[in-house]
Design a protein around this motif. Structure first.
Motif, PDB file in Angstrom:
ATOM      1  N   LEU A   1       0.847  -1.247   0.019  1.00 19.25           N
ATOM      2  CA  LEU A   1       0.144  -0.182   0.101  1.00 19.25           C
ATOM      3  C   LEU A   1       0.831   1.367   0.148  1.00 19.25           C
ATOM      4  O   LEU A   1       0.379   2.430  -0.153  1.00 19.25           O
ATOM      5  CB  LEU A   1      -0.966   0.127   1.316  1.00 19.25           C
ATOM      6  N   LYS A   2       2.272   1.065   0.233  1.00 20.85           N
ATOM      7  CA  LYS A   2       2.997   2.408   0.314  1.00 20.85           C
ATOM      8  C   LYS A   2       3.804   2.861  -0.800  1.00 20.85           C
ATOM      9  O   LYS A   2       4.595   3.463  -0.578  1.00 20.85           O
ATOM     10  CB  LYS A   2       3.674   2.246   1.662  1.00 20.85           C
TER      11      LYS A   2
ATOM     12  N   THR B   1      11.666   0.618  -4.902  1.00 22.12           N
ATOM     13  CA  THR B   1      10.967   1.888  -4.150  1.00 22.12           C
ATOM     14  C   THR B   1      11.450   2.831  -4.888  1.00 22.12           C
ATOM     15  O   THR B   1      12.842   3.089  -4.988  1.00 22.12           O
ATOM     16  CB  THR B   1      10.776   1.746  -2.804  1.00 22.12           C
ATOM     17  N   LEU B   2      10.932   4.041  -5.367  1.00 18.38           N
ATOM     18  CA  LEU B   2      11.251   5.181  -6.066  1.00 18.38           C
ATOM     19  C   LEU B   2      10.706   6.345  -5.344  1.00 18.38           C
ATOM     20  O   LEU B   2       9.647   6.257  -4.780  1.00 18.38           O
ATOM     21  CB  LEU B   2      10.615   5.198  -7.218  1.00 18.38           C
ATOM     22  N   ASP B   3      11.832   7.068  -5.303  1.00 17.53           N
ATOM     23  CA  ASP B   3      11.383   8.496  -4.510  1.00 17.53           C
ATOM     24  C   ASP B   3      10.029   9.257  -5.013  1.00 17.53           C
ATOM     25  O   ASP B   3      10.344   9.200  -6.486  1.00 17.53           O
ATOM     26  CB  ASP B   3      12.471   9.555  -4.445  1.00 17.53           C
ATOM     27  N   GLY B   4       9.275   9.631  -4.485  1.00 15.61           N
ATOM     28  CA  GLY B   4       8.161  10.202  -5.178  1.00 15.61           C
ATOM     29  C   GLY B   4       6.679   9.441  -5.534  1.00 15.61           C
ATOM     30  O   GLY B   4       5.775   9.870  -5.511  1.00 15.61           O
ATOM     31  N   ILE B   5       7.045   8.010  -5.375  1.00 19.95           N
ATOM     32  CA  ILE B   5       5.961   7.075  -5.403  1.00 19.95           C
ATOM     33  C   ILE B   5       5.404   6.597  -4.215  1.00 19.95           C
ATOM     34  O   ILE B   5       6.626   5.759  -3.392  1.00 19.95           O
ATOM     35  CB  ILE B   5       6.300   5.963  -6.476  1.00 19.95           C
TER      36      ILE B   5
ATOM     37  N   ILE C   1      -0.261   3.497  -3.054  1.00 19.34           N
ATOM     38  CA  ILE C   1      -0.655   2.249  -4.139  1.00 19.34           C
ATOM     39  C   ILE C   1      -1.393   2.911  -5.404  1.00 19.34           C
ATOM     40  O   ILE C   1      -1.095   2.380  -6.472  1.00 19.34           O
ATOM     41  CB  ILE C   1      -2.001   1.487  -3.386  1.00 19.34           C
ATOM     42  N   ASN C   2      -2.008   4.055  -5.205  1.00 20.84           N
ATOM     43  CA  ASN C   2      -2.373   4.590  -6.497  1.00 20.84           C
ATOM     44  C   ASN C   2      -1.299   5.102  -7.466  1.00 20.84           C
ATOM     45  O   ASN C   2      -1.513   5.056  -8.742  1.00 20.84           O
ATOM     46  CB  ASN C   2      -3.305   5.834  -5.929  1.00 20.84           C
ATOM     47  N   ALA C   3      -0.458   5.776  -6.978  1.00 19.60           N
ATOM     48  CA  ALA C   3       0.649   6.143  -7.985  1.00 19.60           C
ATOM     49  C   ALA C   3       1.260   5.096  -8.523  1.00 19.60           C
ATOM     50  O   ALA C   3       1.862   5.079  -9.467  1.00 19.60           O
ATOM     51  CB  ALA C   3       1.517   7.253  -6.941  1.00 19.60           C
ATOM     52  N   ALA C   4       1.501   4.066  -7.517  1.00 16.25           N
ATOM     53  CA  ALA C   4       2.187   2.521  -7.841  1.00 16.25           C
ATOM     54  C   ALA C   4       1.495   1.992  -9.021  1.00 16.25           C
ATOM     55  O   ALA C   4       2.052   1.675 -10.066  1.00 16.25           O
ATOM     56  CB  ALA C   4       2.549   1.754  -6.780  1.00 16.25           C
TER      57      ALA C   4
END
Length: 166
Positions: free
Chosen positions: A13-14, A62-66, A69-72
């Motif tokens: 979720l993160k 993991t990417l900075d700025g994401i 869950i919606n952005a992912a």
């Protein structure tokens, strides 16, 4: 830009992402600090914040700025690429697939077989797809077959095993 894989979806979720590398055995992504994602014709740069293996074919990145869950999920299907200048040099007796694409393939007798158009792994070894017009030959990248690779000259020499050219 060098394609290294694609995003297959969100992981948790993160904002973590499921990443499927084109070459699961490669440690190239572990050596870089940034990646580029191409999605829906748009390319964006991200700082790579972390990566852990999930299984033999998938990584969690993991990417900075994401951060959710919606952005992912919005990045599902994105192609993951590295800038040429970020690609670590190949180790001795190794090369990147993209370096061999287009190399001319010759037999040990000097006759031309064609050019390497594609490369894939069948699980046991890499396979070069060598084409010359309509003719296509699948060349296993093994010591019994590949006798010389000269990337600066864009030339490869092979010794065909029985049945290879049939």
């Amino acid at each position: 830009m060098l394609r290294v894989g694609r995003i297959t979806g969100a992981h948790g979720l993160k904002g973590a992402l499921r990443f499927r590398p084109d070459n699961p055995d490669s440690d190239t992504l572990e050596q870089v600090k940034r990646v580029f994602l191409k999605c829906d014709g748009e390319q964006r740069e991200f700082r790579l914040a972390g990566m852990t293996p999930l299984n033999a074919t998938t990584r969690r990145i993991t990417l900075d700025g994401i951060a959710d869950i919606n952005a992912a999920e919005a990045l599902k299907g994105a192609v993951v690429m590295l800038a040429d200048e970020d690609v670590p040099p190949a180790k001795p007796r190794e090369f990147y697939y993209y370096e061999a694409i287009g190399c001319e393939v010759f037999l040990t007798d000097g006759s031309r077989l064609g050019a390497i158009q594609e490369i894939f792994s069948n699980g046991a070894q890499d396979i070069w797809v060598v084409r010359d017009g309509e003719r296509e030959v699948l060349v296993p990248v093994i010591e019994d077959v590949v006798k010389a690779i000269d990337l600066p000259a864009r030339r490869v020499t092979i010794e065909p095993i029985p049945g290879l050219l049939d």
